[in-house]
Design a protein around this motif. Structure first.
Motif, PDB file in Angstrom:
ATOM      1  N   SER A  84       0.846  -1.195   0.000  1.00 53.86           N
ATOM      2  CA  SER A  84       0.000   0.000   0.000  1.00 53.86           C
ATOM      3  C   SER A  84       0.882   1.246   0.000  1.00 53.86           C
ATOM      4  N   LEU A  85       0.679   2.101  -1.004  1.00 52.87           N
ATOM      5  CA  LEU A  85       1.435   3.354  -1.099  1.00 52.87           C
ATOM      6  C   LEU A  85       0.449   4.498  -1.255  1.00 52.87           C
ATOM      7  N   ARG A  86       0.444   5.438  -0.290  1.00 52.17           N
ATOM      8  CA  ARG A  86      -0.479   6.559  -0.342  1.00 52.17           C
ATOM      9  C   ARG A  86       0.282   7.868  -0.133  1.00 52.17           C
ATOM     10  N   PRO A  87      -0.051   8.892  -0.900  1.00 49.51           N
ATOM     11  CA  PRO A  87       0.574  10.190  -0.683  1.00 49.51           C
ATOM     12  C   PRO A  87       0.400  10.640   0.758  1.00 49.51           C
ATOM     13  N   GLY A  88       1.461  11.145   1.345  1.00 53.28           N
ATOM     14  CA  GLY A  88       1.450  11.573   2.738  1.00 53.28           C
ATOM     15  C   GLY A  88       2.040  10.556   3.683  1.00 53.28           C
ATOM     16  N   ASP A  89       2.077   9.272   3.277  1.00 53.32           N
ATOM     17  CA  ASP A  89       2.674   8.237   4.125  1.00 53.32           C
ATOM     18  C   ASP A  89       4.172   8.453   4.241  1.00 53.32           C
ATOM     19  N   ARG A  90       4.744   7.961   5.337  1.00 51.21           N
ATOM     20  CA  ARG A  90       6.184   7.970   5.501  1.00 51.21           C
ATOM     21  C   ARG A  90       6.823   7.086   4.447  1.00 51.21           C
ATOM     22  N   ALA A  91       7.888   7.571   3.797  1.00 55.20           N
ATOM     23  CA  ALA A  91       8.598   6.800   2.773  1.00 55.20           C
ATOM     24  C   ALA A  91       9.496   5.777   3.453  1.00 55.20           C
TER      25      ALA A  91
END
Length: 476
Positions: free
Chosen positions: A204-211
């Motif tokens: 799961s990759l969502r804008p705003g998440d920690r990289a």
């Protein structure tokens, strides 16, 4: 002997670059022969900085900002547009898909007298990058099959060269900027191709998440595996089709690969840089480079060093090789001069089909070529025969006339360039086969190849000869 100054401009998905070259030209023909001007020396006199391609929105290139970049590079190099003799502007990668690419090309075309100006489709860009990296020349020098993978911000352009001939090409939506990272190490954006790969591995990759470096490394490992699948170094899965770039050709896994080569911005990351910040460029490029270096591709095939990496698709120059086509030419009046005609070189198999009177292979290839070059015109190049029979000539004329007539827009001339001396008879037969539906130009004594552009001047000597300028794009 004379020198000319050439400028090349490449507007890519992530970067915009300008390069100046000085080319030494010399007449290499023997005495009493038709002049043949060749490149005998090339000096790279200025390498511009690597600029981020400016955008107004996600789908709009900022044409004015691009023009400002180019103008500034002219000043830094110490040249003015009046100093340049020739040049090329190429829009590549995802930038070629932007809504106003044609407007940007129009804004830039005034920076040199007679630019070769083109929006390169994914297949054509693959071939251009393969020439720029040195992979094509490596396949010639070593008489082998060499594959170039040009890995940029949004796509990986793949070209297969078999002893200098383009044996395959394709493009995948795999690149270093498909996931962008903010300076505070958060995910800024995730492109649809990256989302497809992430979903396939349950990530799961969502804008705003920690990289998370480990999670994103899993993503780039899968991307590297897909590249290996494309070359037959791993078993193919349906996901490979899902990341095929729109408008690109499906690449069948090549056989007998003796070497692979990497170009594009990610190529520099494949070389190393251990211990550095994996997000130092604000994207996943360094992670993708490490995944490729440690993956099946580099374990399976020998890797050759590229002559150019990030600048592989910068066109160094549109150079002149001037010849005269005459005595056996055929053409309709009122067409000349004609400038910047893109060249489509038929393969040996396609040429055989034409001599057999079969137009379908030519028609398919020409339709693809017009889409790739974003042009309405083309010069179909073939070797021809030294002493064709009447039946062979008639069959060739019929196939060329039908293939060109079906693929070209209405009113565009049917233009053929041959190496052998048979243009007058062939042109007359083509004119008959076309029945006046479109003009005909048929010239001979001209050797051109894919990626070249041709200028045809006004006929000279009471119409006996046509000046032909072949603009060969120089890379690297």
């Amino acid at each position: 002997m004379a020198d000319i100054l050439s400028v090349g401009i490449d507007i890519g998905t992530s970067t915009t670059q300008v390069v100046f070259s000085r080319l030494r030209m010399e007449n290499t023909a023997a005495f009493f022969s038709v002049p043949h001007v060749s490149i005998v020396g090339k000096e790279l006199v200025y390498r511009g900085a690597v600029h981020t391609t400016p955008l107004k929105t996600a789908v709009l290139i900022d044409g004015d900002a691009v023009r400002d970049i180019v103008a500034a590079e002219f000043r830094r190099a110490g040249f003015t547009p009046a100093d340049t003799d020739t040049g090329a502007v190429i829009i590549t990668g995802e930038s070629a898909r932007k809504e106003n690419a044609a407007l940007v090309l129009e804004k830039l075309s005034g920076f040199a007298g007679e630019f070769v100006v083109s929006t390169a489709g994914p297949d054509l860009e693959s071939v251009i990058a393969g020439k720029g990296s040195g992979a094509c020349q490596h396949s010639i020098d070593n008489e082998c099959v060499t594959v170039n993978l040009d890995i940029g911000g949004g796509t990986t352009n793949i070209a297969v060269f078999d002893r200098g001939e383009t044996a395959g090409k394709g493009c995948l939506d795999i690149g270093g900027r498909l996931v962008r990272i903010t300076p505070d190490r958060r995910i800024e954006s995730v492109s649809p191709p990256a989302e497809r790969v992430a979903q396939a591995i349950g990530l799961s990759l969502r804008p705003g998440d920690r990289a998370d470096p480990a999670a994103l490394a899993a993503l780039t490992d899968k991307m590297a595996d897909l590249l290996a699948q494309a070359l037959g170094a791993a078993a193919q899965e349906p996901l490979l089709r899902a990341v095929q770039t729109p408008e690109s050709t499906w690449l069948e896994p090549p056989r007998n690969i003796q070497a692979i080569c990497f170009s594009g911005g990610v190529a520099d990351c494949i070389r190393g840089g251990e211990g550095e910040d994996p997000f130092r460029y604000g994207d996943i490029g360094p992670l993708l480079g490490r995944s490729i270096r440690e993956g099946a591709l580099c374990r399976t095939f020998p890797v050759m060093e590229a002559g150019e990496t990030i600048r592989a698709t910068v066109v160094g120059a549109g150079t002149y090789t001037t010849t005269l086509s005459g005595s056996t030419i055929a053409y309709d009046a009122g067409l000349f001069p004609m400038k910047n005609l893109p060249v489509l070189k038929l393969t040996a198999e396609e040429e055989v089909a034409c001599f057999q009177g079969r137009p379908e292979p030519l028609e398919r290839r020409l339709r693809w070529f017009l889409e790739q070059t974003d042009d309405r015109r083309a010069v179909v190049s073939l070797r021809g025969l030294q002493d064709p029979s009447y039946g062979q000539l008639k069959a060739l004329a019929r196939a060329l006339a039908q293939g060109l007539d079906r693929a070209l827009p209405r009113g565009v001339p049917a233009i053929a360039a041959l190496e052998c001396d048979m243009a007058k008879a062939l042109g007359g037969a083509m004119r008959t086969a076309l029945g006046g539906r479109r003009p005909v130009v048929c010239i001979d004594g001209v050797k051109v190849t894919d990626g070249d552009y041709v200028d045809l001047g006004r006929p000279l000597m009471e119409g006996l000869v046509i000046p032909v300028v072949v603009k060969t794009l120089l890379f690297g």
